[in-house]
Design a protein around this motif. Structure first.
Motif, short mmCIF file in Angstrom:
data_model
loop_
_atom_site.label_atom_id
_atom_site.label_comp_id
_atom_site.label_asym_id
_atom_site.label_seq_id
_atom_site.Cartn_x
_atom_site.Cartn_y
_atom_site.Cartn_z
N UNK A 72 55.87 30.58 16.29
CA UNK A 72 54.86 29.84 15.51
C UNK A 72 53.76 29.31 16.44
N UNK A 73 54.13 28.78 17.58
CA UNK A 73 53.15 28.21 18.50
C UNK A 73 52.56 29.31 19.39
N UNK A 74 51.47 29.88 18.94
CA UNK A 74 50.87 31.03 19.64
C UNK A 74 49.87 30.55 20.69
N UNK A 75 49.94 31.19 21.87
CA UNK A 75 48.97 30.97 22.93
C UNK A 75 48.21 32.27 23.14
N UNK A 76 46.90 32.20 23.09
CA UNK A 76 46.06 33.40 23.15
C UNK A 76 46.14 34.09 24.50
N UNK A 77 45.80 35.38 24.49
CA UNK A 77 45.74 36.17 25.71
C UNK A 77 44.58 35.69 26.59
N UNK A 78 44.67 36.01 27.88
CA UNK A 78 43.58 35.68 28.79
C UNK A 78 43.57 36.69 29.94
N UNK A 79 42.46 36.71 30.66
CA UNK A 79 42.33 37.58 31.82
C UNK A 79 41.70 36.84 32.98
N UNK A 80 42.15 37.12 34.19
CA UNK A 80 41.65 36.48 35.40
C UNK A 80 41.25 37.52 36.43
N UNK A 81 40.17 37.23 37.15
CA UNK A 81 39.74 38.07 38.27
C UNK A 81 39.99 37.32 39.58
N UNK A 82 40.52 38.04 40.56
CA UNK A 82 40.69 37.52 41.91
C UNK A 82 39.93 38.43 42.88
N UNK A 83 39.38 37.84 43.92
CA UNK A 83 38.57 38.61 44.86
C UNK A 83 38.92 38.18 46.28
N UNK A 84 38.95 39.13 47.20
CA UNK A 84 39.15 38.80 48.61
C UNK A 84 38.37 39.76 49.48
N UNK A 85 37.96 39.28 50.64
CA UNK A 85 37.30 40.11 51.63
C UNK A 85 37.77 39.68 53.01
N UNK A 86 38.16 40.65 53.81
CA UNK A 86 38.64 40.39 55.16
C UNK A 86 37.91 41.29 56.15
#
Length: 812
Positions: free
Chosen positions: A739-753
């Motif tokens: 019943x207690x729905x949590x919506x989908x989500x998307x995250x971006x991560x970035x790295x440079x070495x």
């Protein structure tokens, strides 16, 4: 004379053919085990810096046609063997090589292909690849959280959901492996079990990951000779130490970031002495402010030392000591109504001052903090009498101490609970590994003696301040608990078939325990409560495993893997608390506390994996269809005898889905990642509760998305590495009734070495920038709920905002 067009094409093709055959060369060779002279099938041979390469066949033979001699370094890698480099001088004659590899008795084997972040892995003596191991590339893209958390290091793998509330991995976290909570998954370091109680499960944040050489994850069936601590219902994780270097060297890492993040790590390798001794020492200090509300995450201190003594070519001993301590304040949990209005409640945190109003002081940050300390001593003695046999004895002593506060509401009253745990464990694991003809085998015995002391003290939060209440009960064990777990495994590889089978027996004994009631806030009763006495309790399970694989080609394999896993009982305190609060009701029904525990059973689960693996210089593909049946699941259910709900082994769960690892590397400097996951896990029947039937049959397990995706791209250009990772988490629920729905989500991560080699006194200088949650996406990070929960029982935690950190690493 004019040449016709079609004839000119033909002549050009002939000229090209002659040219390339005139300049091309062929490298031929055979790869064998240097100790046994047996051919090694499936070894990976590549030309450094190019896409040219081959896989050795059943006879260990390979062939590579070289068109362009821009690089003449040949790299050879094989599962369970030390890698080898060969420099070749170009000339007109074919190269015929006899390449011998040394077995690597310490590290997990990997098929190493440039750019990939993980590889299929098998344990020493296995015939099948049954797990996934992160490569150094996979470990490097995790950023700051992956430095202090095993789980965050695994975040890129499919079928693994890691969510936290703190951007640097220093807080509690939510981890599910194929929908099963990490509390139900095993973890070992060098074969030593890692776990604690209250809460039960592995302590993933007690190691500096810079000292860990490899991480392997077994998501379904676990190999019989892999230690799985309190349980393997959700699979198992195996860690290996990074051994002391034989040459003197030092490594210094310094990281800083927003929210006053600071981390300093130093490791010194002392080199190998003339007496065969090598050692390393390391130390780290880590700290950050909470990103919302008052308080800190840290300071966290970690110190490690490792010593290896090589007595002769057949006999060596190792000692490792790990110390870790952290102080931290908790983040404020949200209700469902707050969670679905996250924009307005995202930064809601605990209060920094007391108000004198109980309902408000319930959210005081000083009532929600703790200190956690772990220290582990590990020793390994290994004897190899001949090339085909290895005998080892592992011993360990482990201790965990914790003191932490939290607030709870019971009816109209508010309480601060102070939990104490003092857990000591000591054990020994003798083991033999070997090979006879085409059969590999291992056998061992895990013996552990433990003493678990865990108590909870209650203090009522009132308008006039804190009012001590006392212990709900105070437990005193009569003796120590004990674990017996013998195991054996065999593997056989006739032709293109790979077969292995294992058997483990797990026998767990909890000691008899007296329990005392509080007669005041400061005093306990002089005699134990007879109704709360529990006698010695024993649980056991026989755990078979079996796998069969078939190599369609040298780099292509089909396999079926089965294993029976377990989870030992774990909900003691909630049951005891319920009994104490309803003692009169149970007494009227003629039930002692022991009567409840007499009906408890060991949770077991049957896991099946149907998979395919393909590895080449351009593509790594590893899809797996998995199915699991979980029996005797501990769930809250109604007991008509006392008309109460409490935990009983009445649940049955079914899980199935697909994990896929896909790495495409068409050129040496670029890798595309696409790791989707589909997971369906649910109860097979509804549960009866005091107020009626809870409709959960067929519903998705709470906090587990059906679909998730880990994807991205890696770029390696000269001395620069860039990663862009996208993680999609599908919709989830906070309750088993969905019943207690949590919506989908998307995250971006970035790295440079960027790395510099051999600059003055430095062997390497690497500077890097890491950005987690690049677009500052507001999302729910943790859903704190049980698998059988109903609407209104879950709490929610906001996930961290954009986290920006930088790191510089110096190697001497």
């Amino acid at each position: 004379m004019k040449i016709p067009v079609k004839d000119s094409h033909f002549i050009i093709l002939i000229m090209l053919f002659v040219f390339f055959n005139g300049s091309a060369q062929t490298i031929r060779g055979v790869i064998t085990d240097i100790e046994t002279s047996e051919p090694l099938s499936g070894a990976n041979i590549t030309i450094e810096g190019s896409n040219e390469g081959a896989i050795s066949d059943l006879d260990g033979a390979f062939l590579i046609d070289i068109i362009d001699w821009q690089n003449n370094t040949l790299n050879i890698t094989f599962i369970g063997y030390q890698s080898k480099e060969i420099n070749l001088a170009p000339h007109s004659a074919d190269h015929v090589l006899n390449i011998q590899l040394y077995p690597d008795h310490h590290t997990l084997g990997e098929i190493t292909v440039d750019g990939v972040i993980s590889n299929p892995v098998r344990r020493n003596g296995d015939a099948l690849f049954t797990g996934t191991a992160l490569t150094s590339k996979g470990l490097s893209i995790g950023g700051a959280p992956a430095s202090t958390s095993v789980y965050h290091a695994l975040d890129i793998l499919p079928g693994v959901l890691i969510e936290g509330v703190d951007g640097y991995g220093l807080s509690e976290k939510s981890v599910r492996i194929r929908g099963i909570r990490s509390s139900f998954s095993g973890m070992t370091l060098e074969g030593f079990p890692n776990y604690g109680i209250m809460p039960i499960g592995a302590r993933d944040d007690i190691y500096d990951m810079e000292n860990i050489e490899s991480i392997a994850l077994y998501k379904g069936a676990s190999p019989a000779d892999l230690g799985t601590a309190t349980g393997s219902k959700g699979g198992a994780i195996e860690l290996r130490y990074r051994r002391p270097n034989e040459e003197f060297g030092a490594e210094v890492n310094q990281s800083i970031g927003n929210h006053n993040f600071f981390r300093a790590f130093t490791r010194v390798d002392l080199g190998k002495t003339a007496f065969g001794t090598s050692a390393f020492v390391s130390f780290s200090a880590t700290e950050a402010d909470k990103w919302k509300g008052p308080g800190k995450m840290g300071p966290r201190y970690n110190a490690v030392t490792g010593i290896t003594q090589q007595f002769n070519e057949n006999f060596e001993a190792e000692i490792f000591v790990n110390y870790n301590t952290i102080k931290r304040n908790a983040y404020r949990r949200l209700s469902y109504s707050e969670a679905i209005n996250l924009k307005e409640n995202y930064t809601k945190g605990f209060s920094s001052e007391l108000t004198g109003v109980a309902s408000q002081d319930f959210y005081y940050y000083g009532y929600n903090d703790g200190t956690f300390t772990n220290i582990d001593f590990m020793g390994i003695v290994r004897y190899t009498p001949d090339d085909n046999t290895s005998v080892s004895i592992k011993g360990y002593v482990s201790n965990e101490e914790a003191d932490y506060d939290g607030t709870v509401q019971r009816g109209p009253n508010f309480f601060k609970t102070t939990s104490f745990r003092d857990i000591s464990r000591m054990g020994i694991i003798p083991e033999v590994q070997g090979r006879m003809n085409q059969i590999s085998y291992s056998a061992g015995y895990w013996l552990e003696i433990f003493d678990n002391d865990a108590q909870v003290y209650n203090t009522r939060i009132a308008d006039q301040g804190l009012i001590p209440v006392g212990y709900g009960f105070f437990s005193v064990n009569e003796k120590k608990g004990i674990i017996h777990s013998p195991y054996a495994k065999v593997a056989y590889s006739p032709g293109r078939f790979n077969l292995q089978a294992g058997l483990k027996y797990f026998h767990f004994t909890d000691p008899a325990t007296d329990r005392f009631n509080s007669v005041s806030a400061t005093e306990l009763s002089e005699t134990p409560n007879e109704s709360l006495y529990t006698r010695k309790m024993t649980h056991h399970a026989l755990l078979p495993s079996f796998g069969i694989g078939y190599s369609l080609k040298d780099n292509m394999q089909l396999y079926i893997n089965y294993g029976k896993n377990y989870m030992r009982p774990y909900m003691y305190n909630p049951i005891i608390s319920l009994y104490v609060n309803n003692m009169a009701t149970f007494a009227d029904a003629g039930m002692d506390l022991q009567d409840i525990f007499d009906n408890w059973k060991m949770e077991t689960s049957h896991h099946f994996d149907f998979g395919f693996r393909y590895v080449s210089n351009y593509l790594t593909l590893s899809p797996s269809i998995h199915y699991a049946r979980h029996n005797n699941v501990l769930a809250s259910a109604y007991d008509s005898t006392v008309e109460l709900d409490y935990f009983q082994n009445v649940g049955e769960q079914t899980a199935w889905g697909v994990d896929t690892e896909f790495y495409l590397h068409p050129v040496s400097w670029f890798t595309l990642i696409f790791n989707p996951t589909y997971t369906n896990i649910s109860y097979d029947k509804n549960l009866e509760r005091q107020d009626g039937i809870i409709e959960i049959k067929g519903n998705q397990s709470p906090a587990t998305p059906r679909f998730s995706l880990k994807s991205g791209a890696l770029f390696s250009m000269s001395d620069m590495d860039i990663s862009l990772i996208y993680k999609h988490i599908g919709k989830r629920y906070g309750d088993a009734t969905n019943i207690e729905k949590i919506d989908a989500y998307g995250l971006f991560d970035f790295s440079i070495n960027y790395s510099f080699e051999n600059i003055n006194i430095f062997r390497n200088i690497t500077a890097g920038v890491y950005v987690k949650n690049v677009f500052d996406k507001k999302h729910i990070g943790i859903i704190n709920t049980s698998d059988d929960s109903r609407q209104g029982s879950a709490t929610y935690f906001a996930g961290p905002p954009r986290i920006l950190s930088g790191k510089i690493s110096l190697k001497f």
